[in-house]
Design an enzyme around this catalytic site. Structure first.
Site, PDB file in Angstrom:
ATOM      1  N   ASP A  90      10.700 -36.150 -21.583  1.00 11.45           N
ATOM      2  CA  ASP A  90       9.409 -36.252 -20.896  1.00 11.45           C
ATOM      3  C   ASP A  90       9.143 -37.685 -20.470  1.00 11.45           C
ATOM      4  OD1 ASP A  90       6.981 -35.608 -19.869  1.00 11.45           O
ATOM      5  OD2 ASP A  90       6.169 -34.707 -21.694  1.00 11.45           O
TER       6      ASP A  90
ATOM      7  N   LYS B 155      -7.154 -40.087 -24.244  1.00 15.22           N
ATOM      8  CA  LYS B 155      -5.817 -39.897 -23.665  1.00 15.22           C
ATOM      9  C   LYS B 155      -5.882 -39.216 -22.301  1.00 15.22           C
ATOM     10  CE  LYS B 155      -1.398 -37.557 -24.253  1.00 15.22           C
ATOM     11  NZ  LYS B 155      -0.541 -36.680 -25.090  1.00 15.22           N
TER      12      LYS B 155
ATOM     13  N   ASP C 254       7.265 -33.708 -14.460  1.00 16.13           N
ATOM     14  CA  ASP C 254       7.902 -34.920 -14.987  1.00 16.13           C
ATOM     15  C   ASP C 254       8.503 -34.690 -16.364  1.00 16.13           C
ATOM     16  OD1 ASP C 254       5.527 -34.582 -16.289  1.00 16.13           O
ATOM     17  OD2 ASP C 254       4.898 -36.673 -16.202  1.00 16.13           O
TER      18      ASP C 254
END
Length: 1286
Positions: free
Chosen positions: A972, A1041, A1199
């Protein structure tokens, strides 16, 4: 020239009832004898015969007088005329309008009209039915003759009187025929006594208020920057595109129904309108319209009509292309039975040669259906018996410097690369069965899937409800069939030029009935709280009919036979090339799936039909009409017995099964369709055993068709778009067509590589999930709980006060909303698990396509690897690889990555942690629901459990290195959006924080930002800031986050505040009354910290935003760019603008993005994240193409990259090399160059008067050229970064 602004009231004048003063008034009307008698005796002019008593007093509705601003354009000559007469400004302006033929005005007032329509008394075609206009010019039509006296006031001198009179006469002669108005100089009539109609009467537009609002907008309103001529030109282009596309689709459908004459009649009607109303109707120049007619009459073998169409094309100046000559030669071959038309063949052949069109061009470029190829070739051989077609080999190589090194000579001669017919991992005989099964599924259109919901043995009551529901469905089928035939007969009887009847006959009635009943079932299963609006339902139902039409047309034209012939050979090679995999690939793969398909297609090019149909896409109004037509049946003809749930009743009470409600969404009220409550209860009480899915929502049982262009790829016959675009986004579609397939090859090949990966279901994890799901779900494990598990709010009691009752009312609303959300999530999980269970013993494939930015997605929406943790855990690779020496370690590292327990630790520590906790891993695998449940503490619990089970299987195997592993390992990106920004700006500090530089331990940008925010909080707490004190101990990674992650994608402060507030609400001991103040405080501090850490990122983001704002506001255009891999992208954000449609009622207008007004706010806010998304997509595609060349399995979730454990190191190397290759390109400079070339103004566009518009144009040029400065970070450091992707 002078501009005088005058505020006046709308002049509305009426003729007096008694017009005896007009001595020479004659009336000619097409009306009954009684009405003529009444008109003559009453002295009144009556324009209609609906009222029998002319003396009856009727209430006249007066229109409200509205103020409007007139901008009167006055020249020096006008001032002289005003000085010599007693005319006022209003009278002068009216006279100037009449004398338009002599005095040419470039500006008009009255609501900004651009075109002077007919003068008073002329007929207005926009008020007449389209069909009736065809027959309007008959004898007996109402003609009213007026002898109008001289309108010039007495005070005007003789020369002025003569000038004005001549102006009026010339204007009247130009705009009217003599039999409508007869101007005489006899008598006097005051100008103010005339009724002001036509062009003299200001049109009261419905959107008058919105126009005033637009006038008060800042310079961002593009309407201010577009002159009148440009608007008129855009209006004509819009009308041309709407009419051309509508005609092309209509004519094609008529030809499909073997009735091309109907399409020709429509073309004649349009040409007649062009001659009579050239301002509103545009001549058809689209060659597709004429080719559709030529092909239709060629199939009918009607040479006379072919020549008739060719004469029309010659008159309209439309040149023939290769497809036109193909239709002509086909018709000539069919009529040339006894060599009777050799002369015509020679004539048309010479014409084609003169136009530069050769036989080889026709055979290579044209589209052929059924036996058309053979017919055309037969005609060519009548001219040249020795002619043999020379077919051009396909263009299979890349033309992009980022991937040109993947080209090789062997791809131009693939004979040695296509494998022999031998079985490998797959068996060809079994593959052939799978292909036939897939074809049967797509022909049928729907698949029944057994539901996994466990309810035990059904009771007698459940069986009775199932029988009732089955009988109801049969009744619906009969009712829908009868209603469809009834409504179709009504539609057929309607007289209009573009009657939609052909569209309602393009597929069999039984298919319409199936679509209607399936749609009704879908609504019956829907949520009680949310449903799509009726316009969306209309469009979707129309799209289903359209999809069915394309499937049937492929079958009838033999296109399907050609596709299956190529696909069988392609799958033969696929089976032979997929041998058992070794630990590492033995050799590179030089021929990809697209190139194989192209060469196989080329080998069959001289046989049968082409795989393209040359189809004309249906316009949105057609889909909307079809959906509305069918939904009328759903709403009015599908009934339900409201007593069906009662046990002991024989009385039947049938009511409509569906009804509409109106839901308020902000300021908009939207109409929705809901099922009758009895129907919803009956459906749920029957506990249905099966679920119905359309085939285009399911995985494929055989390899998909590779994408070779924007039209070919995906499913075998079910329609599939290569780019997901809304219907109004035609700009990007046209750009994709214009650039050609070769520029798109890198993007298409990436889709093909991902689609060629075979999958299978992880049965072990599926069984555990089914157990949890049927046991009531689990909020902790993200398995949806059934709505019945939600405890209802308490009931109201008489002793409650108003405040308590109001609180209870709010709780009930929340309960209803929460219940609806739970039901939606539960249904989604039910569909996913039912499909997984359905395919549990099959190997399947997932066709892929992309959104407008180039981001890639699997087409099947329910069963894929792109969903939640639960969805990803259920799928594994169908092809296994031995683990080899390092594969087992990568499995363990992957497991710890999934848990999220060692994010800040190096890889060696993660591997050590896995080895130390092997007992917990094995316990989780052996007793997932009864053991220590270590896996449930993970960030991704279901993927963690699946990995535990795989590790347990490896641990039990005698030789772990030879263990055949199906399990994918993920790598990742570390906040991938910020990685691209840091690479664009060469920002060393930012690059270090997102792991672009080599480090011993991974850098966590989220924790770094948390540290900065916490330091600021401590400082504020010392200074006495109360909210900073309350937040002590709550500034955690999890809280901010999401905000950090989405900042790079353009999240606003308001959106970030909502994100943080949601996280704070989930903390049990945080004071709820301080959530909003705390979220506001943390949002501000987070944005400040990010700006401190990523200086170049913010500068680039601001440049993107300013470029997009100026392009859309000043240039009035959509923002567009081209990715490094050559994919053109256009942002489809615009405000639908209705163009002038007066006298243009034949064609239904619809939204087309390139003719609309750009939505400046969306364009500027979306450009930064969309551009970054296009970059991460380009990186993924480059990695995909090079992984395919290396011979490894590669799959991506944006991604996050997946591969076998033994090939992780190969994928990591490719991933880093392609990121460096991508960002070694001058991306920002190339973008600036493209934007300047596309949107900058030239010197001739400036007036040089220092106006605000000139200044904004110069600012646009300056901003687009001003590329942000970059730092000196060495991008090649990424090659040595272990934690770049990890």
């Amino acid at each position: 020239m002078y501009r005088l602004l005058k505020l006046s009231k709308t002049p509305l004048r009426n003729y007096p009832n008694n017009i005896s003063g007009l001595t020479n008034t004659s009336i000619t009307e097409k009306t009954c004898v009684l009405c003529k008698h009444l008109n003559q005796n009453s002295g009144q002019i009556r324009s209609q015969s609906t009222v029998t008593n002319p003396r009856r007093k009727s209430k006249v509705k007066r229109k409200p007088r509205k103020l409007f601003a007139e901008l009167l354009v006055v020249t020096d000559n006008d001032l002289k005329l005003l000085a010599s007469t007693n005319l006022n400004l209003s009278e002068l302006y009216k006279l100037k309008e009449l004398s338009k033929s002599t005095i040419c005005l470039e500006e008009h007032t009255y609501n900004n009209l651009n075109v002077i329509e007919n003068i008073p008394g002329a007929s207005n075609a926009s008020n007449v039915d389209d069909f009736s206009i065809l027959n309007s010019e008959k004898e007996g039509d109402k003609v009213v003759e007026y002898n109008i006296p001289d309108i010039v006031p007495p005070a005007v001198d003789g020369s002025s009187r003569e000038f004005i009179k001549n102006a009026i006469e010339s204007s009247a002669n130009e705009h009217t025929s003599p039999d409508i108005i007869n101007i005489s100089a006899e008598g006097d009539l005051d100008l103010e006594s005339l009724k002001v109609v036509g062009t003299f009467q200001p049109e009261e537009l419905e959107e008058h208020i919105s126009e005033v609002e637009e006038a008060t907008e800042p310079l961002e309103s593009p309407e201010k920057n577009v002159d009148t001529n440009t608007k008129s030109h855009m209006n004509r282009k819009y009308k041309d595109e709407v009419s051309s596309k509508t005609l092309a689709t209509y004519i094609e459908v008529c030809s499909h129904l073997k009735n091309p004459q109907r399409g020709l009649n429509v073309l004649y009607f349009h040409r007649g309108r062009v001659k009579r109303m050239s301002e509103s109707y545009i001549p058809v120049k689209n060659i597709n319209v004429y080719n559709a007619l030529l092909k239709g009459f060629a199939n009918k073998v009607d040479l006379s009509k072919i020549k008739e169409i060719l004469n029309i094309m010659e008159e309209d100046g439309v040149a023939l292309n290769a497809q036109s000559y193909a239709a002509i030669f086909e018709c000539l071959a069919r009529v040339n039975v006894k060599k009777s038309h050799l002369k015509d063949i020679r004539i048309f052949t010479k014409n084609a040669f003169v136009s530069g069109i050769t036989f080889d061009q026709i055979m290579n470029q044209c589209i052929f259906l059924n036996n058309e190829r053979e017919m055309v070739l037969q005609a060519m051989k009548c001219y040249d018996p020795k002619y043999v077609p020379v077919y051009k080999p396909p263009d299979v190589l890349y033309n992009n410097h980022l991937v040109n090194h993947l080209n090789c000579e062997a791809q131009l001669d693939p004979k040695n690369l296509i494998h022999e017919n031998t079985d490998g991992l797959f068996n060809f005989k079994h593959m052939k069965k799978c292909i036939n099964k897939q074809l049967a599924m797509e022909r049928e259109g729907y698949v029944k899937v057994e539901s996994i919901e466990c309810r035990g043995k059904p009771s007698e009551e459940v069986l009775r409800h199932r029988e009732t529901l089955g009988n109801l469905y049969k009744m619906w089928e009969d009712a829908a069939s009868a209603a469809f035939n009834r409504d179709l007969a009504t539609l057929t009887a309607q007289k209009s030029v573009l009657n939609f009847e052909p569209y309602m006959r393009c597929i069999p009635v039984k298919d319409f009935v199936t679509i209607i009943v399936e749609e009704a079932k879908k609504i019956a299963q829907g949520s009680e709280t949310y449903s799509p609006t009726v316009s969306m339902l209309y469009r979707d139902m129309g799209a289903k009919v359209y999809a069915r039409y394309k499937i049937l047309r492929k079958q009838k034209t033999n296109v399907l036979n050609k596709i299956t012939d190529i696909h069988f050979k392609y799958c033969n090679d696929y089976v032979a090339s997929h041998q058992e995999l070794d630990v590492l690939p033995k050799q590179e793969v030089y021929l990809n799936s697209r190139q194989k398909w192209q060469w196989i297609q080329h080998s069959l090019i001289n046989e049968g039909a082409t795989i393209l149909m040359g189809h004309q896409e249906w316009v949105p109004p057609v889909l909307q009409f079809i959906g509305k037509f069918l939904y009328h049946i759903v709403m009015h003809d599908l009934k339900i017995d409201v007593n069906s749930l009662r046990n002991n009743t024989e009385h039947k009470n049938y009511l409509p099964a569906f009804y509409t409600i109106f839901r308020t969404q902000g300021r908009i009220v939207k109409e929705e369709v809901k099922p009758h409550p009895i129907l919803s209860k009956l459906y749920r009480a029957s506990l249905p055993e099966t679920l119905d899915f359309p085939t285009y929502e399911l995985p494929m049982l055989c390899p998909p068709v590779p994408w070779t262009s924007t039209h070919i790829g995906g499913y075998l016959i079910s329609p599939c778009d290569v780019v997901r675009l809304p219907t109004q986004a035609s700009h990007q579609k046209q750009k994709l067509e214009r650039v050609g397939p070769q520029q798109l090859y890198p993007s298409l090949d990436s889709l093909n590589q991902l689609a060629a990966i075979p999958w299978k279901v992880n049965k072990k994890i599926l069984d555990v999930i089914l157990d949890v799901f049927n046991s009531g779900g689990s909020a902790r494990l993200d398995v949806p709980e059934p709505p019945s598990s939600l405890p209802p709010p308490k009931l109201s009691t008489p002793d409650m006060d108003k405040a308590e009752k109001f609180q209870l009312f709010k709780q009930r609303l929340q309960y209803k909303r929460k219940k609806g959300e739970m039901y939606s999530l539960w249904c989604d999980c039910l569909y996913r698990l039912s499909l997984a269970n359905h395919f549990r013993n099959d190997v399947f494939w997932l066709p892929h396509n992309m959104d407008f930015r180039g981001r890639v997605y699997p087409v099947p929406p329910h069963l894929n690897h792109l969903g939640s943790d639960l969805a990803r855990s259920m799928l594994v690779f169908a092809e296994p690889r031995p683990l080899g020496p390092n594969g087992f370690d990568w499995l363990k590292i992957h497991l710890i990555n999934l848990t999220g327990l060692k994010k800040r630790d190096p890889i060696s520590e993660r591997l050590k942690f896995a080895n130390e906790n092997m007992d917990l891993i094995l316990d989780s695998a052996q007793k997932p629901l009864t053991g220590k449940k270590w896996w449930m503490e993970s960030d991704e619990p279901w993927q963690t459990l699946a990995c535990c089970m795989e590790i347990a299987d490896v641990a039990r195997s005698p030789d772990p290195e030879k263990f055949l592993c199906h399990f994918p390992v993920h790598q990742d990106g570390s906040c991938n959006g910020l990685q691209h920004y840091a690479a664009l700006g060469r920002d060393a500090a930012g690059a270090h924080s997102v792991n672009l530089t080599p480090c011993d331990v991974p850098q966590d940008v989220y924790s770094a930002v948390v540290t900065l925010v916490e330091n600021q909080r401590l400082e504020d707490a010392k200074n006495g800031v109360e909210i900073a004190k309350i937040l002590e101990g709550y500034v955690k990674r999890k809280v901010i986050k999401q905000t950090i992650m989405t900042t790079v994608y353009g999240v606003t402060r308001f959106g970030a505040r909502l994100q943080i507030a949601k996280q704070l609400k989930d903390i049990d001991d945080f004071p709820k009354e301080s959530v909003w103040a705390a979220s506001t405080y943390l949002t501000t501090k987070t944005f400040e910290s990010l700006r401190t850490m990523f200086t170049s990122t913010k500068e680039i983001q601001d440049w993107f935003t300013e470029c997009a704002r100026l392009i859309s506001a000043v240039g009035c255009q959509q923002v567009e760019w081209v990715t490094p891999l050559g994919l053109p992208i256009v942002q489809p954000y615009f405000k639908y603008k209705k163009f002038t449609t007066s006298n243009y009622t034949t064609y239904n207008s619809y939204a087309i993005d390139k003719y609309g007004k750009p939505n400046v706010m969306k364009q500027k806010n979306a450009f930064p994240p969309n551009f970054i998304h296009s970059l991460d997509s380009s990186h993924m595609m480059l990695t995909s193409l090079h992984s395919e060349r290396a011979g490894i399995t590669f799959v991506s979730v944006h991604d996050c990259y997946w591969t076998h454990p033994s090939t992780v190191h190969i994928m990591n190397k490719i991933c880093r090399e392609q990121f460096v290759a991508l960002h070694s390109e001058p991306i920002l400079e190339n973008l600036s160059e493209y934007l300047c070339e596309r949107f900058c103004y030239s010197e001739s566009d400036f007036t040089g008067d220092g106006s605000e518009l000139d200044l904004t144009k110069k600012k646009l040029n300056r901003v687009l050229r001003k590329v942000p400065k970059t730092s000196d970070f060495d991008i090649k450091q990424v090659l040595d970064s272990v934690y770049f992707f990890s």
